[in-house]
Design a protein around this motif. Structure first.
Motif, mmCIF file in Angstrom:
data_model
loop_
_atom_site.group_PDB
_atom_site.id
_atom_site.type_symbol
_atom_site.label_atom_id
_atom_site.label_comp_id
_atom_site.label_asym_id
_atom_site.label_seq_id
_atom_site.Cartn_x
_atom_site.Cartn_y
_atom_site.Cartn_z
ATOM 1 N N LEU A 17 -5.749 -1.623 -4.468
ATOM 2 C CA LEU A 17 -4.304 -1.695 -4.245
ATOM 3 C C LEU A 17 -3.989 -1.887 -2.762
ATOM 4 O O LEU A 17 -3.161 -2.726 -2.395
ATOM 5 N N LEU A 18 -4.647 -1.137 -1.912
ATOM 6 C CA LEU A 18 -4.409 -1.226 -0.473
ATOM 7 C C LEU A 18 -4.788 -2.599 0.079
ATOM 8 O O LEU A 18 -4.042 -3.174 0.884
ATOM 9 N N PHE A 21 -2.189 -5.094 -1.037
ATOM 10 C CA PHE A 21 -0.950 -4.885 -0.300
ATOM 11 C C PHE A 21 -1.037 -5.502 1.093
ATOM 12 O O PHE A 21 -0.137 -6.235 1.512
ATOM 13 N N ALA A 51 7.493 -5.494 2.929
ATOM 14 C CA ALA A 51 6.591 -4.434 2.475
ATOM 15 C C ALA A 51 6.893 -4.064 1.022
ATOM 16 O O ALA A 51 5.974 -3.827 0.232
ATOM 17 N N PHE A 52 8.164 -4.030 0.661
ATOM 18 C CA PHE A 52 8.528 -3.701 -0.717
ATOM 19 C C PHE A 52 8.040 -4.782 -1.680
ATOM 20 O O PHE A 52 7.479 -4.477 -2.736
ATOM 21 N N SER A 54 5.546 -6.858 -1.214
ATOM 22 C CA SER A 54 4.084 -6.784 -1.247
ATOM 23 C C SER A 54 3.622 -5.614 -2.104
ATOM 24 O O SER A 54 2.660 -5.740 -2.869
ATOM 25 N N ALA A 55 4.299 -4.481 -1.984
ATOM 26 C CA ALA A 55 3.917 -3.309 -2.775
ATOM 27 C C ALA A 55 4.131 -3.572 -4.260
ATOM 28 O O ALA A 55 3.279 -3.209 -5.084
ATOM 29 N N CYS A 56 5.241 -4.207 -4.612
ATOM 30 C CA CYS A 56 5.500 -4.510 -6.023
ATOM 31 C C CYS A 56 4.435 -5.441 -6.585
ATOM 32 O O CYS A 56 3.884 -5.197 -7.668
ATOM 33 N N VAL A 59 1.005 -3.587 -6.823
ATOM 34 C CA VAL A 59 0.951 -2.658 -7.955
ATOM 35 C C VAL A 59 0.806 -3.435 -9.252
ATOM 36 O O VAL A 59 0.010 -3.057 -10.137
#
Length: 91
Positions: A17-18, A21, A51-52, A54-56, A59
């Motif tokens: 995940l990291l 991201f 960042a949001f 990329s995080a979505c 995940v």
């Protein structure tokens, strides 16, 4: 040299995940910066928005890969197959 990685451990999936991201954040940053340079207009980049996003995406990608791994593991446990390369020396 092979590095043994256990895909069953939560640390593997956290690292997966990291890495996704970071990669997606870098790609978004580069493409938006290039777009701002090509268009020539003043563009203020919102790092929190990138960042949001990329995080979505990270995940979502990790969840899909984990589900595929889990289904494959259950399918293998249900019907194990000899996956060795050399079929001449079966026991």
């Amino acid at each position: 040299m092979k590095i043994a990685i256990s895909r069953s451990s939560p640390r593997f999936w956290a690292l997966y995940l990291l890495l996704h991201f970071c990669f997606l954040l870098t790609v978004l940053f580069v493409f938006r910066w290039l777009w701002a340079e090509i268009v020539g207009k003043k563009y203020v980049m919102d790092l929190a928005e990138m960042a949001f996003e990329s995080a979505c995406y990270a995940v979502l990608i990790t969840l899909i890969k984990f589900i595929r791994y889990w289904i494959g593991k259950k399918r293998y446990e249900k019907n194990p197959v000899d996956r060795r390369k050399n079929n001449l020396f079966r026991e």
